[in-house]
Write a protein that holds these residues in place. Structure first.
Motif, PDB file in Angstrom:
ATOM      1  N   GLN A 173       0.841  -1.189   0.000  1.00  0.00           N
ATOM      2  CA  GLN A 173       0.000   0.000   0.000  1.00  0.00           C
ATOM      3  C   GLN A 173       0.876   1.239   0.000  1.00  0.00           C
ATOM      4  OE1 GLN A 173      -2.818   0.117   3.198  1.00  0.00           O
ATOM      5  NE2 GLN A 173      -3.627   2.115   2.631  1.00  0.00           N
ATOM      6  N   VAL A 174       0.603   2.144  -0.913  1.00  0.00           N
ATOM      7  CA  VAL A 174       1.401   3.351  -1.047  1.00  0.00           C
ATOM      8  C   VAL A 174       0.908   4.420  -0.086  1.00  0.00           C
ATOM      9  CG1 VAL A 174       2.055   5.205  -2.616  1.00  0.00           C
ATOM     10  CG2 VAL A 174       1.931   2.855  -3.449  1.00  0.00           C
ATOM     11  N   SER A 220       6.127   5.884   0.535  1.00  0.00           N
ATOM     12  CA  SER A 220       6.539   4.559   0.993  1.00  0.00           C
ATOM     13  C   SER A 220       5.573   3.509   0.475  1.00  0.00           C
ATOM     14  CB  SER A 220       6.603   4.516   2.523  1.00  0.00           C
ATOM     15  OG  SER A 220       5.320   4.725   3.074  1.00  0.00           O
ATOM     16  N   GLY A 221       6.004   2.276   0.558  1.00  0.00           N
ATOM     17  CA  GLY A 221       5.180   1.181   0.078  1.00  0.00           C
ATOM     18  C   GLY A 221       5.788   0.540  -1.151  1.00  0.00           C
ATOM     19  N   SER A 222       4.991  -0.228  -1.832  1.00  0.00           N
ATOM     20  CA  SER A 222       5.448  -0.909  -3.034  1.00  0.00           C
ATOM     21  C   SER A 222       5.409   0.062  -4.213  1.00  0.00           C
ATOM     22  CB  SER A 222       4.559  -2.116  -3.326  1.00  0.00           C
ATOM     23  OG  SER A 222       4.954  -2.752  -4.524  1.00  0.00           O
ATOM     24  N   ILE A 223       6.567   0.598  -4.573  1.00  0.00           N
ATOM     25  CA  ILE A 223       6.649   1.615  -5.621  1.00  0.00           C
ATOM     26  C   ILE A 223       7.692   1.204  -6.646  1.00  0.00           C
ATOM     27  CG2 ILE A 223       7.141   4.026  -6.145  1.00  0.00           C
ATOM     28  CD1 ILE A 223       6.364   4.665  -3.221  1.00  0.00           C
ATOM     29  N   PHE A 224       7.271   1.141  -7.904  1.00  0.00           N
ATOM     30  CA  PHE A 224       8.217   0.827  -8.963  1.00  0.00           C
ATOM     31  C   PHE A 224       8.881   2.085  -9.502  1.00  0.00           C
ATOM     32  CE2 PHE A 224       7.993  -3.699 -10.184  1.00  0.00           C
ATOM     33  CZ  PHE A 224       7.069  -4.107  -9.241  1.00  0.00           C
ATOM     34  N   SER A 262      12.794   8.778  -2.178  1.00  0.00           N
ATOM     35  CA  SER A 262      11.389   8.924  -2.593  1.00  0.00           C
ATOM     36  C   SER A 262      10.722  10.082  -1.847  1.00  0.00           C
ATOM     37  CB  SER A 262      10.614   7.624  -2.338  1.00  0.00           C
ATOM     38  OG  SER A 262      11.174   6.552  -3.065  1.00  0.00           O
ATOM     39  N   ASP A 281       3.946   4.582 -10.037  1.00  0.00           N
ATOM     40  CA  ASP A 281       3.547   3.263 -10.486  1.00  0.00           C
ATOM     41  C   ASP A 281       3.812   2.263  -9.359  1.00  0.00           C
ATOM     42  OD1 ASP A 281       4.616   1.075 -13.246  1.00  0.00           O
ATOM     43  OD2 ASP A 281       3.093   0.851 -11.688  1.00  0.00           O
ATOM     44  N   PRO A 282       2.753   1.755  -8.731  1.00  0.00           N
ATOM     45  CA  PRO A 282       2.945   0.763  -7.662  1.00  0.00           C
ATOM     46  C   PRO A 282       3.069  -0.659  -8.194  1.00  0.00           C
ATOM     47  CG  PRO A 282       0.631   1.284  -7.842  1.00  0.00           C
ATOM     48  CD  PRO A 282       1.333   2.114  -8.886  1.00  0.00           C
ATOM     49  N   GLY A 283       3.139  -0.762  -9.529  1.00  0.00           N
ATOM     50  CA  GLY A 283       3.283  -2.082 -10.122  1.00  0.00           C
ATOM     51  C   GLY A 283       2.043  -2.562 -10.848  1.00  0.00           C
TER      52      GLY A 283
END
Length: 119
Positions: A1-2, A25-29, A76, A100-102
């Motif tokens: 979660q971003v 923070s979180g899953s960030i591409f 970031s 882009d979180p993927g």
């Protein structure tokens, strides 16, 4: 979660300075454009400044020469250095980021931080 988390707001006298920070923070591409907006009571949210991933910047006319936006891609994080603050700069400041979180590119917003310029 971003998540986008802002910090650095507060009360400052006219002519003073503040530095806002916003960390993603979180899953960030990938993070593309990051920016700062503000919303004063009874007014619409307005763009203050924006910065692209390669460092190009854009400012609202009423903050040019006083505010500086920057970013640290390794962290970031986007910053807003605010100098020569005026009472009319009083507002809740929000950061946002196109990232882009993927899955797909989307725009995310922070929760806002209050900036009050008053003597």
């Amino acid at each position: 979660q971003v998540q986008l988390v802002e910090s650095g707001g507060g009360l400052v006298q006219p002519g003073g300075s503040l530095r806002l920070s916003c960390a993603a923070s979180g899953s960030i591409f990938s993070i593309y454009t990051m920016g700062w907006y503000r919303q004063a009571p009874g007014k619409q949210r307005e763009l203050v400044a924006a910065i692209t991933s390669d460092g190009s910047t854009d400012y609202a006319d009423n903050v040019k020469g006083r505010f500086t936006i920057s970013r640290d891609n390794a962290k970031s994080t986007v910053y807003l250095q605010m100098n020569s603050l005026k009472p009319e700069d009083t507002a809740v400041y929000y950061c946002n980021a196109a990232l882009d979180p993927g899955i797909t590119i989307a725009v995310y917003w922070g929760q806002g931080t209050q900036v009050t310029v008053s003597s």
